[in-house]
Structure formats: structure tokens, C-alpha cells
Design a protein around this motif. Structure first.
Motif, PDB file in Angstrom:
ATOM      1  N   UNK A  74      -7.204   3.406   2.048  1.00 40.83           N
ATOM      2  CA  UNK A  74      -6.913   3.406   3.477  1.00 40.83           C
ATOM      3  C   UNK A  74      -8.232   3.691   4.192  1.00 40.83           C
ATOM      4  N   UNK A  75      -8.882   2.642   4.732  1.00 32.01           N
ATOM      5  CA  UNK A  75     -10.190   2.816   5.373  1.00 32.01           C
ATOM      6  C   UNK A  75     -10.111   3.647   6.648  1.00 32.01           C
ATOM      7  N   UNK A  76     -11.229   4.271   6.972  1.00 29.92           N
ATOM      8  CA  UNK A  76     -11.274   5.074   8.192  1.00 29.92           C
ATOM      9  C   UNK A  76     -11.375   4.162   9.410  1.00 29.92           C
ATOM     10  N   UNK A  77     -10.857   4.672  10.498  1.00 28.99           N
ATOM     11  CA  UNK A  77     -10.934   4.000  11.782  1.00 28.99           C
ATOM     12  C   UNK A  77     -11.421   4.989  12.818  1.00 28.99           C
ATOM     13  N   UNK A  78     -11.522   4.570  14.067  1.00 23.50           N
ATOM     14  CA  UNK A  78     -12.086   5.449  15.102  1.00 23.50           C
ATOM     15  C   UNK A  78     -11.241   6.690  15.414  1.00 23.50           C
TER      16      UNK A  78
ATOM     17  N   UNK B 213      -8.884  -3.652  -6.206  1.00 26.98           N
ATOM     18  CA  UNK B 213      -8.902  -2.733  -5.069  1.00 26.98           C
ATOM     19  C   UNK B 213      -8.006  -3.328  -3.993  1.00 26.98           C
ATOM     20  N   UNK B 214      -7.030  -2.552  -3.536  1.00 26.55           N
ATOM     21  CA  UNK B 214      -6.151  -2.966  -2.447  1.00 26.55           C
ATOM     22  C   UNK B 214      -6.427  -2.111  -1.233  1.00 26.55           C
ATOM     23  N   UNK B 215      -6.525  -2.742  -0.064  1.00 24.64           N
ATOM     24  CA  UNK B 215      -6.806  -2.015   1.170  1.00 24.64           C
ATOM     25  C   UNK B 215      -5.708  -2.275   2.184  1.00 24.64           C
ATOM     26  N   UNK B 216      -5.221  -1.224   2.812  1.00 24.40           N
ATOM     27  CA  UNK B 216      -4.283  -1.377   3.908  1.00 24.40           C
ATOM     28  C   UNK B 216      -5.095  -1.414   5.192  1.00 24.40           C
ATOM     29  N   UNK B 217      -4.821  -2.392   6.059  1.00 24.13           N
ATOM     30  CA  UNK B 217      -5.686  -2.638   7.214  1.00 24.13           C
ATOM     31  C   UNK B 217      -4.892  -2.626   8.515  1.00 24.13           C
ATOM     32  N   UNK B 218      -5.322  -1.767   9.434  1.00 23.04           N
ATOM     33  CA  UNK B 218      -4.851  -1.836  10.816  1.00 23.04           C
ATOM     34  C   UNK B 218      -6.054  -2.263  11.653  1.00 23.04           C
ATOM     35  N   UNK B 219      -5.832  -2.676  12.867  1.00 21.30           N
ATOM     36  CA  UNK B 219      -6.918  -3.205  13.694  1.00 21.30           C
ATOM     37  C   UNK B 219      -8.076  -2.223  13.807  1.00 21.30           C
ATOM     38  N   UNK B 220      -7.776  -0.951  14.006  1.00 18.92           N
ATOM     39  CA  UNK B 220      -8.833   0.043  14.172  1.00 18.92           C
ATOM     40  C   UNK B 220      -9.667   0.280  12.933  1.00 18.92           C
TER      41      UNK B 220
ATOM     42  N   UNK C 145     -10.421  -7.895  -4.717  1.00 17.35           N
ATOM     43  CA  UNK C 145      -9.903  -7.087  -3.617  1.00 17.35           C
ATOM     44  C   UNK C 145      -8.760  -7.833  -2.928  1.00 17.35           C
ATOM     45  N   UNK C 146      -7.794  -7.047  -2.459  1.00 16.16           N
ATOM     46  CA  UNK C 146      -6.636  -7.586  -1.766  1.00 16.16           C
ATOM     47  C   UNK C 146      -6.462  -6.779  -0.486  1.00 16.16           C
ATOM     48  N   UNK C 147      -6.356  -7.466   0.646  1.00 16.23           N
ATOM     49  CA  UNK C 147      -6.147  -6.801   1.923  1.00 16.23           C
ATOM     50  C   UNK C 147      -4.747  -7.109   2.418  1.00 16.23           C
ATOM     51  N   UNK C 148      -4.087  -6.093   2.948  1.00 21.23           N
ATOM     52  CA  UNK C 148      -2.755  -6.276   3.508  1.00 21.23           C
ATOM     53  C   UNK C 148      -2.571  -5.335   4.680  1.00 21.23           C
TER      54      UNK C 148
END
Length: 108
Positions: A7-11, A65-72, A91-94
């Protein structure tokens, strides 16, 4: 098989700032739900990393590697995806904000 879910960091969700401080963070249910749905017969070793809590180890050992992505968090997700793909890791983005990278969009 080793699968890392990120879960990547956002602002807004950062361990060192933003409106939600570290003490108010919890791991998104997306990652734990995906890990729980892994079929037992595949013998998957899941590692979950939430950048809202701490840094993602860039040297992690994973087959996928799977990443969950929201706009931020999309810019950071693309950055992490590029990094792990450059290491030869699939890598897989969802998630609610998934688009093609500019160089991939040009190929379609």
C-alpha cells in the motif's frame, strides 16, 4: 511462491506527516483480504507492507508484487512498480485508480 502486497504512501497517509498520524493508521483491509484469499494449495508466503506505517524495503525478495492504488498514491505506486519491474519482479496494480503508464499507453 513469495508475494508482497504493498500500500504506497500518498499525501494524506504518511508516517511522518499528513493529516493522519502514525498512531491513527491501520493496515488497509484490501491487503489482508487478498492474503486471506490465497489458495492454501499454492503455498504462498505473503508479506504485507503499508507505507503509511513504514517504508517498503526496496530489496524485498518476492516473485510477485501487488500494489493497491488510489489516486493520491498513484505516483508512488508507479514508482514502486518501475523499481520492482527493473529487478525482474512481476508487478500487478489494482484498486480504484489504475491506469497505464505513459510509455505503455503509447504501445496500445
Amino acid at each position: 511462491m513469495r508475494v508482497a502486497l504493498l500500500s504506497p504512501k500518498g499525501p494524506l497517509y504518511r508516517s511522518r506527516g499528513g493529516i493522519f498520524k502514525k498512531s491513527l493508521r491501520y493496515q488497509p483491509l484490501t491487503l489482508t483480504t487478498l492474503a486471506a484469499l490465497g489458495p492454501p494449495e499454492l503455498d504462498i508466503d505473503f508479506a504485507l507492507h503499508d507505507e503509511g506505517i513504514g517504508d517498503v524495503p526496496l530489496d524485498l525478495a518476492a516473485d510477485i508484487v501487488g500494489l493497491t492504488v488510489i489516486t493520491g498514491s498513484s505516483n508512488r505506486a508507479y514508482e514502486l512498480s518501475r523499481h520492482f519491474r527493473s529487478r525482474g519482479i512481476t508487478t500487478v496494480l489494482g484498486g480504484p485508480h489504475v491506469t497505464l503508464l505513459p510509455e505503455e499507453a503509447a504501445q496500445h
